[in-house]
Scaffold this active site. Structure first.
Site, mmCIF file in Angstrom:
data_model
loop_
_atom_site.group_PDB
_atom_site.id
_atom_site.type_symbol
_atom_site.label_atom_id
_atom_site.label_comp_id
_atom_site.label_asym_id
_atom_site.label_seq_id
_atom_site.Cartn_x
_atom_site.Cartn_y
_atom_site.Cartn_z
ATOM 1 N N HIS A 279 36.066 52.830 12.338
ATOM 2 C CA HIS A 279 36.186 54.370 13.697
ATOM 3 C C HIS A 279 36.187 55.530 12.794
ATOM 4 C CE1 HIS A 279 36.389 56.853 16.457
ATOM 5 N NE2 HIS A 279 35.856 55.832 17.882
ATOM 6 N N SER A 297 40.864 59.018 20.453
ATOM 7 C CA SER A 297 39.663 58.552 19.994
ATOM 8 C C SER A 297 39.361 59.789 20.035
ATOM 9 C CB SER A 297 39.113 58.899 22.555
ATOM 10 O OG SER A 297 37.957 59.214 22.520
ATOM 11 N N ARG A 343 29.445 58.016 14.063
ATOM 12 C CA ARG A 343 31.040 58.044 13.376
ATOM 13 C C ARG A 343 30.608 57.428 11.648
ATOM 14 N NH1 ARG A 343 32.506 53.912 18.829
ATOM 15 N NH2 ARG A 343 33.284 55.829 19.409
ATOM 16 N N HIS A 414 36.404 49.064 13.869
ATOM 17 C CA HIS A 414 36.464 49.327 16.407
ATOM 18 C C HIS A 414 35.600 48.290 15.876
ATOM 19 C CE1 HIS A 414 36.864 51.574 19.245
ATOM 20 N NE2 HIS A 414 35.595 51.558 18.938
ATOM 21 N N ARG A 448 27.095 51.540 16.588
ATOM 22 C CA ARG A 448 26.738 52.537 17.570
ATOM 23 C C ARG A 448 27.634 53.887 17.815
ATOM 24 N NH1 ARG A 448 30.663 52.757 21.146
ATOM 25 N NH2 ARG A 448 32.577 51.448 20.165
ATOM 26 N N LEU A 454 30.813 50.399 26.572
ATOM 27 C CA LEU A 454 31.240 50.605 27.675
ATOM 28 C C LEU A 454 29.596 50.997 28.925
ATOM 29 C CD1 LEU A 454 34.105 53.016 27.799
ATOM 30 C CD2 LEU A 454 33.923 50.387 27.466
HETATM 31 C C1 LIG Z 1 40.512 51.422 20.955
HETATM 32 C C2 LIG Z 1 39.485 50.923 21.875
HETATM 33 C C3 LIG Z 1 38.981 51.711 22.081
HETATM 34 C C4 LIG Z 1 37.306 52.675 22.729
HETATM 35 N N1 LIG Z 1 36.845 53.018 23.193
HETATM 36 C C5 LIG Z 1 35.718 53.208 23.638
HETATM 37 C C6 LIG Z 1 34.970 54.034 24.280
HETATM 38 O O1 LIG Z 1 35.980 55.032 25.068
HETATM 39 N N2 LIG Z 1 34.055 54.088 24.978
HETATM 40 C C7 LIG Z 1 33.268 52.918 24.380
HETATM 41 O O2 LIG Z 1 31.967 53.169 25.552
HETATM 42 N N3 LIG Z 1 33.517 52.128 23.543
HETATM 43 C C8 LIG Z 1 34.625 52.086 23.540
HETATM 44 N N4 LIG Z 1 35.440 50.647 22.643
HETATM 45 C C9 LIG Z 1 34.380 49.667 22.713
HETATM 46 C C10 LIG Z 1 34.584 48.771 23.598
HETATM 47 O O3 LIG Z 1 35.846 49.233 24.410
HETATM 48 C C11 LIG Z 1 34.162 47.487 23.506
HETATM 49 O O4 LIG Z 1 33.564 47.594 22.150
HETATM 50 C C12 LIG Z 1 33.922 46.790 24.852
HETATM 51 O O5 LIG Z 1 35.132 47.015 25.871
HETATM 52 C C13 LIG Z 1 34.064 45.315 24.821
HETATM 53 O O6 LIG Z 1 33.495 44.269 26.179
HETATM 54 P P1 LIG Z 1 33.566 43.418 26.428
HETATM 55 O O7 LIG Z 1 33.171 42.696 27.713
HETATM 56 O O8 LIG Z 1 31.661 42.448 25.461
HETATM 57 O O9 LIG Z 1 34.554 42.938 25.445
HETATM 58 P P2 LIG Z 1 36.114 42.211 25.798
HETATM 59 O O10 LIG Z 1 36.807 43.748 26.534
HETATM 60 O O11 LIG Z 1 36.780 42.911 24.759
HETATM 61 O O12 LIG Z 1 36.535 41.109 26.832
HETATM 62 C C14 LIG Z 1 36.730 39.752 25.925
HETATM 63 C C15 LIG Z 1 37.194 38.653 27.290
HETATM 64 O O13 LIG Z 1 36.510 37.502 26.678
HETATM 65 C C16 LIG Z 1 37.566 36.906 26.635
HETATM 66 N N5 LIG Z 1 37.830 36.036 25.239
HETATM 67 C C17 LIG Z 1 36.907 36.204 23.782
HETATM 68 N N6 LIG Z 1 37.218 34.817 23.581
HETATM 69 C C18 LIG Z 1 37.329 33.816 24.267
HETATM 70 C C19 LIG Z 1 37.485 32.588 24.322
HETATM 71 N N7 LIG Z 1 37.402 31.751 23.204
HETATM 72 N N8 LIG Z 1 37.804 31.752 25.407
HETATM 73 C C20 LIG Z 1 37.458 32.194 26.763
HETATM 74 N N9 LIG Z 1 37.716 33.752 26.853
HETATM 75 C C21 LIG Z 1 37.707 34.490 25.732
HETATM 76 C C22 LIG Z 1 38.480 37.143 26.478
HETATM 77 O O14 LIG Z 1 39.687 36.421 27.137
HETATM 78 C C23 LIG Z 1 38.410 38.714 27.292
HETATM 79 O O15 LIG Z 1 38.314 38.647 28.301
HETATM 80 C C24 LIG Z 1 36.674 51.092 22.187
HETATM 81 C C25 LIG Z 1 37.027 49.577 21.262
HETATM 82 C C26 LIG Z 1 38.337 49.629 21.187
HETATM 83 C C27 LIG Z 1 39.181 48.672 19.772
#
Ligand SMILES: Cc1cc2nc3c(=O)[nH]c(=O)nc-3n(C[C@H](O)[C@H](O)[C@H](O)COP(=O)(O)OP(=O)(O)OC[C@H]3O[C@@H](n4cnc5c(N)ncnc54)[C@H](O)[C@@H]3O)c2cc1C
Length: 653
Positions: A279, A297, A343, A414, A448, A454
């Site tokens: 990023h 952001s 990006r 990122h 991406r 999200l």
């Molecule tokens: C700082 C930041 C800002 C961002 N801003 C944006 C944005 O503005 N817009 C956008 O579209 N995207 C954004 N992104 C990307 C986006 O936030 C993520 O890609 C998205 O939230 C991932 O969601 P997820 O549900 O796939 O995983 P996560 O939210 O990472 O959730 C993972 C889950 O899995 C669980 N887990 C993992 N491994 C295990 C295990 N072995 N055992 C049990 N539980 C486990 C964790 O406890 C957690 O509950 C951003 C990312 C970052 C880092």
């Protein structure tokens, strides 16, 4: 290419996604959803679905399947589902609502996604994502998510990189938090209703596969150390991305790849691991003892202007450098998109000006992100309303006031576009194992677009998975319960216990973090923003050496039967070693540049990524080949075909 690739991997049979219906793209999802078989409401409560992860992917999936009446078991390693890393997302979520009447449409979001991903994503998935995007916003508004609104009360929009329309919905700089609260409340409601069993502070350490189907997981209670097994009819992983393989990244410290990697070892193919997103707007690294990087952001690029001094070594105060002595390098190189190029393009351009010796700040690894012009044009109040909390965050971390001096930013790891391979139904190569959100290899190709993660996590969790799981369960209504003494269960439990005891018994001299930091340096240096054949070959050797040292000399303190963060991290870092090696092999074999995968040998005269569509227009799906240094992963290619979009050189000029 001079290196002999057969030293690193072998090639297996091609694979194909056979679950997407053969219809025109715009009818595909409706047809699939209609054709998907249903489970009657009475029968749903008899079927158990394990969902690992409570972020926007897993949280929305558990709430939705709970609401549908399935017996859901939800797991996360945090102390509360609402601490999932999704909470950190700042900028926004895309949807092709065309509220601005600026020419947006489902087709345009689809087009932007495929082009932004440098023609390395599936047309079918990208179209579905764009189509569902509009429903997500309605769902979240109905839940009460407080999206920003305009004066007249309509939902507001802003722009993100790689597009020329405003389609990003946002809640100040806290979009992920507000969306996750929506999903979390829906999940809590199902926990209250008894449809969802919540297991916090439980880490999945292995997948249980019975007769070739995913039937359960092995978890460690992170407070007591007890090893438990949970069985089900279906297992879903929503466990996030693997950016922390680089040690320093914008991800939460706990993010890891153990759930996906352990499933990979059990037979799930891992696709495109080398596609990792850097990023452009993070706060630069400030010292050797840092363990986390902070994202500023992408929304800031709507109004902030990115520049460096025209001359290297210009150490005047930025406000004393006149406009004509500044290089607004993105606006200069990409006049059509300016500061809002995607990006990968913005990150590389920033690296290039720093490599030329024109970077700013300590070590010359930074560029300015300047709001002076926006403040003058819009006024302080308007800028504060849009970005106030991000300005505060920047000041708290750097001690510099962005109202007075430009922010300094530099690219950082990122997001990971790679992940477990899934078909159109989100099912992995292990039947009954579904993968959603960032954990799958996703709809984004080699890069991406901002605000699309999200969207994808919620599209998977609220809309797609429901149809896939019901279809799978209707087709397999004869799955027998798996007894806890089934050989597949005891084998998985024994393997987990053995690994824990090995890690605890090494008692070497180096901390887990010191290994992780060194691994991160290697991957960043050779498989980061720029890759070369020579560097990747070197990286693979270095990773193997370090992995060998890890298993000989790591010091894991404490015991299993307690809260033991050293042990937790050790298991995760051990998996990162194996994943890092596969990332480098994938990057080595992909002898082209595309999106975020930039092989220095393949660039245009202007320094842009140069694809090789004839040889590399495929998804690289890797089968686990063992961990011995002479074992080799197996590459299965899924050819990508484009019917609606013509592949061409990406241009943002
Ligand atoms: C700082 C930041 C800002 C961002 N801003 C944006 C944005 O503005 N817009 C956008 O579209 N995207 C954004 N992104 C990307 C986006 O936030 C993520 O890609 C998205 O939230 C991932 O969601 P997820 O549900 O796939 O995983 P996560 O939210 O990472 O959730 C993972 C889950 O899995 C669980 N887990 C993992 N491994 C295990 C295990 N072995 N055992 C049990 N539980 C486990 C964790 O406890 C957690 O509950 C951003 C990312 C970052 C880092």
């Amino acid at each position: 290419m001079s290196v002999n690739l057969s030293n690193y991997y072998v090639e297996g049979e091609e694979i194909a996604d056979s679950s997407a219906p053969e219809t025109p793209l715009n009818e595909m999802w409706d047809k699939r959803r209609f054709d998907a078989k249903l489970v009657s409401p009475n029968n749903r409560r008899k079927r158990t679905v394990i969902i690992v992860g409570t972020g926007l992917g897993g949280g929305s999936a558990a709430a939705t399947l709970g609401e549908a009446g399935y017996h859901v078991k939800s797991f996360c390693y945090q102390d509360s589902p609402r601490r999932a890393h999704s909470i950190a997302a700042q900028g926004g979520i895309n949807a092709a609502k065309n509220y601005r009447n600026d020419g947006d449409s489902i087709r345009r979001l689809f087009y932007d996604t495929v082009k932004g991903g440098d023609y390395r994503s599936r047309e079918s998935n990208s179209w579905r994502l764009a189509q569902i995007s509009t429903e997500i916003i309605d769902q979240c508004v109905a839940q009460g998510v407080p999206f920003a609104r305009e004066y007249g009360g309509l939902l507001d929009n802003r722009s993100f990189g790689g597009v020329q329309v405003s389609r990003t919905f946002y809640a100040r700089g806290q979009t992920g938090q507000q969306l996750l609260l929506g999903a979390y409340q829906a999940l809590e409601r199902q926990i209250g209703a008894g449809n969802v069993e919540m297991h916090t502070r439980h880490e999945m350490l292995d997948l249980i596969v019975v007769d070739g189907r995913a039937r359960g997981i092995v978890v460690r209670d992170m407070v007591t150390g007890e090893i438990e097994t949970h069985t089900a009819d279906v297992v879903v992983l929503g466990t996030g991305g693997y950016g922390n393989v680089y040690f320093l990244s914008s991800n939460a410290m706990g993010c890891n790849a153990t759930a996906t990697w352990r499933s990979h070892r059990r037979g799930a193919y891992f696709a495109n691991p080398c596609y990792t997103q850097i990023h452009p707007t993070c706060i630069p690294v400030s010292g050797d003892y840092q363990s986390k990087l902070t994202l500023m952001s992408e929304s800031l690029r709507n109004d902030g202007r990115i520049w460096v001094p025209k001359e290297g070594g210009d150490d005047r105060h930025p406000r004393e450098i006149p406009d004509e002595e500044r290089d607004y390098f993105l606006e200069r190189r990409y006049p059509a998109f300016g500061n809002l190029v995607p990006r990968d393009v913005a990150s590389r351009a920033a690296k290039q000006v720093c490599d030329e010796g024109r970077g700013v700040g300590p070590g010359g690894r930074g560029v300015f992100l300047d709001f002076a012009e926006a403040i003058e044009r819009l006024g302080t109040d308007a800028v504060a309303r849009k970005y106030g909390n991000l300005f505060e965050m920047y000041e708290q971390i750097t001690g510099e006031n962005p109202w007075e001096v430009p922010m300094r930013i530099y690219p950082a790891v990122h997001y990971t576009m790679g992940g477990l391979w899934v078909d159109y139904d989100l099912e992995s190569t292990i039947p009954g194992l579904f993968v959603i959100g960032e954990a799958n290899f996703s709809d984004h190709g080699a890069n991406r677009l901002g605000a699309s993660a999200l969207m994808q996590a919620l599209s998977d969790g609220y809309f797609v998975l429901n149809a896939s799981v019901s279809n799978y369960l209707a087709d397999h209504n004869d799955l027998e319960e798996v007894p806890h003494d089934h050989p597949a269960v005891t084998e998985a439990v024994d393997a987990v216990k053995q690994r824990i005891s090995t890690l605890l018994s090494i008692n070497g001299s180096r901390t887990v973090d010191s290994f992780h930091r060194d691994l991160g340096h290697i991957v960043w240096e050779y498989c980061g923003m720029e890759r070369t054949e020579e560097g990747l070959v070197k990286a693979i050797d270095l990773i193997r050496e370090l992995r060998e040292e890890f298993w000989r000399d790591v010091k894991v303190t404490g015991i299993n039967e307690e809260l033991n963060q050293s042990l937790e991290k050790a298991g995760r870092v051990a998996d990162f070693f194996e994943l890092a090696e596969l990332m480098c092999i994938d990057a080595l074999h992909r002898d082209e540049s595309c999106g975020a995968h930039f092989r220095a040998e393949h660039q245009t005269e202007d320094g842009e990524a140069l694809r090789d569509d004839e040889n590399f227009a495929y998804v690289g799906a890797w089968e686990f080949g063992g961990v011995g240094f002479d074992s080799k992963p197996v590459l299965h290619k899924e050819q990508l075909e484009y019917h609606e979009i013509q592949m061409k050189q990406r241009s943002y000029k």
